[in-house]
Design an enzyme around this catalytic site. Structure first.
Site, PDB file in Angstrom:
ATOM      1  N   ASN A   1       0.800  -1.227   0.000  1.00  0.00           N
ATOM      2  CA  ASN A   1       0.000   0.000   0.000  1.00  0.00           C
ATOM      3  C   ASN A   1       0.834   1.279   0.000  1.00  0.00           C
ATOM      4  O   ASN A   1       0.285   2.362  -0.196  1.00  0.00           O
ATOM      5  CB  ASN A   1      -0.974   0.011   1.184  1.00  0.00           C
ATOM      6  CG  ASN A   1      -1.832  -1.238   1.212  1.00  0.00           C
ATOM      7  OD1 ASN A   1      -2.499  -1.557   0.223  1.00  0.00           O
ATOM      8  ND2 ASN A   1      -1.750  -1.996   2.298  1.00  0.00           N
TER       9      ASN A   1
ATOM     10  N   ARG B   1      -3.126   8.131  -0.068  1.00  0.00           N
ATOM     11  CA  ARG B   1      -3.596   7.146   0.910  1.00  0.00           C
ATOM     12  C   ARG B   1      -3.709   7.791   2.290  1.00  0.00           C
ATOM     13  O   ARG B   1      -2.710   8.198   2.882  1.00  0.00           O
ATOM     14  CB  ARG B   1      -2.604   5.979   0.989  1.00  0.00           C
ATOM     15  CG  ARG B   1      -2.942   4.973   2.066  1.00  0.00           C
ATOM     16  CD  ARG B   1      -1.749   4.085   2.387  1.00  0.00           C
ATOM     17  NE  ARG B   1      -2.117   3.112   3.406  1.00  0.00           N
ATOM     18  CZ  ARG B   1      -1.240   2.375   4.071  1.00  0.00           C
ATOM     19  NH1 ARG B   1       0.047   2.513   3.837  1.00  0.00           N
ATOM     20  NH2 ARG B   1      -1.656   1.519   4.983  1.00  0.00           N
TER      21      ARG B   1
ATOM     22  N   ASP C   1      12.054 -13.939   9.865  1.00  0.00           N
ATOM     23  CA  ASP C   1      13.074 -14.986   9.684  1.00  0.00           C
ATOM     24  C   ASP C   1      14.084 -14.590   8.609  1.00  0.00           C
ATOM     25  O   ASP C   1      15.274 -14.852   8.736  1.00  0.00           O
ATOM     26  CB  ASP C   1      12.407 -16.319   9.310  1.00  0.00           C
ATOM     27  CG  ASP C   1      11.722 -16.984  10.501  1.00  0.00           C
ATOM     28  OD1 ASP C   1      10.884 -17.881  10.266  1.00  0.00           O
ATOM     29  OD2 ASP C   1      12.015 -16.565  11.645  1.00  0.00           O
TER      30      ASP C   1
ATOM     31  N   ILE D   1       6.140   5.641   8.853  1.00  0.00           N
ATOM     32  CA  ILE D   1       5.818   7.057   8.632  1.00  0.00           C
ATOM     33  C   ILE D   1       5.002   7.600   9.807  1.00  0.00           C
ATOM     34  O   ILE D   1       5.280   8.669  10.336  1.00  0.00           O
ATOM     35  CB  ILE D   1       5.047   7.202   7.313  1.00  0.00           C
ATOM     36  CG1 ILE D   1       5.928   6.792   6.131  1.00  0.00           C
ATOM     37  CG2 ILE D   1       4.500   8.616   7.139  1.00  0.00           C
ATOM     38  CD1 ILE D   1       5.176   6.551   4.842  1.00  0.00           C
ATOM     39  N   SER D   2       3.984   6.831  10.227  1.00  0.00           N
ATOM     40  CA  SER D   2       3.118   7.252  11.333  1.00  0.00           C
ATOM     41  C   SER D   2       3.653   6.703  12.656  1.00  0.00           C
ATOM     42  O   SER D   2       4.441   5.759  12.671  1.00  0.00           O
ATOM     43  CB  SER D   2       1.701   6.702  11.110  1.00  0.00           C
ATOM     44  OG  SER D   2       1.729   5.277  11.168  1.00  0.00           O
TER      45      SER D   2
HETATM   46  C1  DHK Z   1       2.404   1.837   7.066  1.00  0.00           C
HETATM   47  C2  DHK Z   1       1.357   0.960   6.981  1.00  0.00           C
HETATM   48  O1  DHK Z   1       0.899   0.576   5.821  1.00  0.00           O
HETATM   49  C3  DHK Z   1       0.683   0.436   8.138  1.00  0.00           C
HETATM   50  O2  DHK Z   1       0.282  -0.916   7.959  1.00  0.00           O
HETATM   51  C4  DHK Z   1       1.603   0.510   9.308  1.00  0.00           C
HETATM   52  C5  DHK Z   1       3.073   2.125   8.321  1.00  0.00           C
HETATM   53  C6  DHK Z   1       2.193   1.901   9.462  1.00  0.00           C
HETATM   54  C7  DHK Z   1       3.665   3.518   8.358  1.00  0.00           C
HETATM   55  O3  DHK Z   1       3.316   4.322   9.249  1.00  0.00           O
HETATM   56  O4  DHK Z   1       4.526   3.785   7.520  1.00  0.00           O
HETATM   57  O5  DHK Z   1       1.136   0.178  10.323  1.00  0.00           O
END
Ligand code: DHK
Length: 162
Positions: free
Chosen positions: A31, A38, A105, A119-120
């Site tokens: 994603n 997004r 692993d 990022i978050s």
């Molecule tokens: C990005 C995602 O897609 C989430 O599944 C994670 C992460 C957080 C991010 O903050 O970059 O939990």
């Protein structure tokens, strides 16, 4: 020399008789190809292409491999590639952080430094974002700095592999 653990001597390759630094692998999970549109209230409006440009600018002469996939298998295959061809791994495994023992692993076999990146601030989010398998093998973790976390990780990794 920075990083001494896990056999740091694997940092250079011989190319036309010259010792060249092996690339730092910057790997992105599912994603993240939608970065910019997004959930901008969580991930901001910086695109993944912008992030790649920020990483390449910060890396300067240090080669980097910047990649993204929605496939768990592909992410694991790139970790295996980095075991043979890379000096360090910066990885935002996204959702696979919290689900993939297979990725954990694979990362356990990597002899160089690993920086986990989000990022978050996942610790301020839902509980299913709190238990990272990757943190158990990471050298360091960068969380919650937004897209700016990526050049910060490149800067830190350059110190670790030089
Ligand atoms: C990005 C995602 O897609 C989430 O599944 C994670 C992460 C957080 C991010 O903050 O970059 O939990």
């Amino acid at each position: 020399m920075g990083y001494k653990g896990r056999g740091g001597a694997r940092l250079y390759k011989r190319e036309k008789g010259n010792l060249m630094p092996k690339p730092i692998y910057v790997l992105n999970g599912p994603n993240l190809n939608r970065l910019g549109t997004r959930e901008p209230h969580i991930y901001g409006t910086t695109t993944l292409a912008d992030v790649e440009a920020m990483c390449r600018a910060e890396a300067k002469e240090q080669p980097i491999e910047f990649r993204q996939t929605n496939s768990e298998t592909q992410l694991i295959d790139w970790v295996h590639e980095a075991i043979d061809k890379g000096s360090g791994i910066i990885i935002n495994p996204a959702a696979y952080t919290f689900t993939s023992l297979a990725l954990f692993d694979a990362l356990k076999m990597f002899p160089g430094p690993i920086i986990e990146l989000h990022i978050s601030n996942v610790h301020k989010r839902e509980a299913y974002y709190h238990n990272s398998y990757v943190s158990k093998v990471a050298t360091a973790i960068i969380i919650g700095l937004g897209a700016k976390g990526y050049p910060a990780a490149v800067r830190a990794m350059r110190d670790l592999v030089h």
